[in-house]
Write an enzyme that holds these catalytic residues in place. Structure first.
Site, PDB file in Angstrom:
ATOM      1  N   GLU A 196       0.816  -1.212   0.000  1.00  0.00           N
ATOM      2  CA  GLU A 196       0.000   0.000   0.000  1.00  0.00           C
ATOM      3  C   GLU A 196       0.857   1.273   0.000  1.00  0.00           C
ATOM      4  OE1 GLU A 196      -4.025  -1.684   2.113  1.00  0.00           O
ATOM      5  OE2 GLU A 196      -2.347  -1.160   3.405  1.00  0.00           O
TER       6      GLU A 196
ATOM      7  N   ASP B  24     -11.950  -5.594  -3.115  1.00  0.00           N
ATOM      8  CA  ASP B  24     -12.862  -6.747  -3.062  1.00  0.00           C
ATOM      9  C   ASP B  24     -14.223  -6.226  -2.630  1.00  0.00           C
ATOM     10  OD1 ASP B  24     -11.003  -6.876  -0.356  1.00  0.00           O
ATOM     11  OD2 ASP B  24     -13.102  -7.025   0.062  1.00  0.00           O
TER      12      ASP B  24
HETATM   13  N1  ADE Z   1      -9.498  -4.355   3.431  1.00  0.00           N
HETATM   14  C1  ADE Z   1      -9.613  -4.796   2.156  1.00  0.00           C
HETATM   15  N2  ADE Z   1     -10.651  -5.636   2.021  1.00  0.00           N
HETATM   16  C2  ADE Z   1     -11.206  -5.731   3.246  1.00  0.00           C
HETATM   17  C3  ADE Z   1     -12.293  -6.458   3.764  1.00  0.00           C
HETATM   18  N3  ADE Z   1     -12.999  -7.275   2.975  1.00  0.00           N
HETATM   19  N4  ADE Z   1     -12.577  -6.343   5.086  1.00  0.00           N
HETATM   20  C4  ADE Z   1     -11.835  -5.537   5.875  1.00  0.00           C
HETATM   21  N5  ADE Z   1     -10.794  -4.840   5.452  1.00  0.00           N
HETATM   22  C5  ADE Z   1     -10.477  -4.925   4.143  1.00  0.00           C
END
Ligand code: ADE
Length: 251
Positions: free
Chosen positions: A12, A215
């Site tokens: 990141e 996601d």
């Molecule tokens: N960071 C990236 N994806 C995430 C997720 N699904 N839940 C919590 N933090 C995240």
């Protein structure tokens, strides 16, 4: 004014510390703080690691030990709101800890003895992050073949709104649905930013956060996440943080 850029994971920040002028590395509280200048402006880069406590510890250290007077948190998040797709960017205008619950003593989500559940981001920081995110989106930092591999749409969006944080990687559709029901205006979920917002509130330091959506916080979140982080989020982070810091540079 010293600007601190915090992120949870190495991808990141994608090696950006190597671009600092007059760099020095300081180890404190188990973290490496990269101190230097970006186009002459004082900057600190640090990786917090994952979770609210790790992020809060790092935020307090960068303010107290390294004199940060403005904090940004950058990285990835899971999309929650139906409008927020993988490949989009969310700039937080408000932040909330979705897993804090001292009910019945205090309303669910309220941070006890603060009288609030939501911490507002610094609007000047929000504007800087939004302009940087729009510039990166328009420049198309991600190659077409990578876009196809991850099923990214042709026109990623930059959203502003509520970002929620908790000590859970949300990887079940039932859990993200419960979050949507409890917090219908939540755009995305991460594991750090709202904790940093609380620390910055305590110290009176302006704070803003930006998250690239990796996601949809559903049953395939854990499968998508590592590949996306390595192949997309790292490029996105490099472009976004560079655009942000270039905007802070003296004319
Ligand atoms: N960071 C990236 N994806 C995430 C997720 N699904 N839940 C919590 N933090 C995240």
């Amino acid at each position: 004014m010293t600007t601190a850029i915090l992120s949870a994971l190495p991808e990141e920040q994608a090696g950006l510390a190597a671009n600092l002028e007059n760099p020095s590395v300081h180890v404190y509280a188990g973290r490496e703080f990269y101190v230097g200048r970006w186009n002459g402006q004082p900057v600190v880069f640090v990786l917090s690691r994952i979770g609210k406590v790790a992020a809060a510890t790092t935020a307090a250290a960068v303010i107290e030990r390294f004199g940060a007077t403005r904090l940004y948190f950058t990285g990835v998040a899971g999309g929650l709101h139906p409008r927020v797709k993988v490949g989009d960017t969310v700039v937080a205008t408000e932040l909330l800890q979705h897993d804090i619950d001292a009910s019945p003593l205090f309303p669910r989500h309220e941070v006890p003895l603060y009288g609030r559940s939501r911490f507002a981001a610094d609007m000047a920081g929000v504007a800087q992050l939004t302009l940087a995110a729009q510039a990166v989106t328009e420049a198309g930092a991600i190659d077409d073949d990578v876009r196809q591999r991850f099923g990214l749409g042709a026109a990623p969006c930059v959203h502003q709104g509520l970002l929620v944080s908790g000590d859970r990687f949300v990887s079940r559709a039932s859990e993200s649905q419960a979050l949507r029901e409890a917090l219908p205006d939540a755009l995305a979920v991460d594991m750090e930013a709202a904790a940093v917002a609380q620390v910055c509130h305590d110290h009176g330091v302006p704070f803003a956060a930006v998250r690239h959506i990796s996601d949809r916080a559903d049953d395939s979140a854990h499968v998508d996440f590592p590949a996306y982080l390595a192949q997309v989020a790292a490029l996105q982070a490099r472009a976004l943080i560079s655009a942000l810091l270039d905007r802070h540079a003296p004319a």
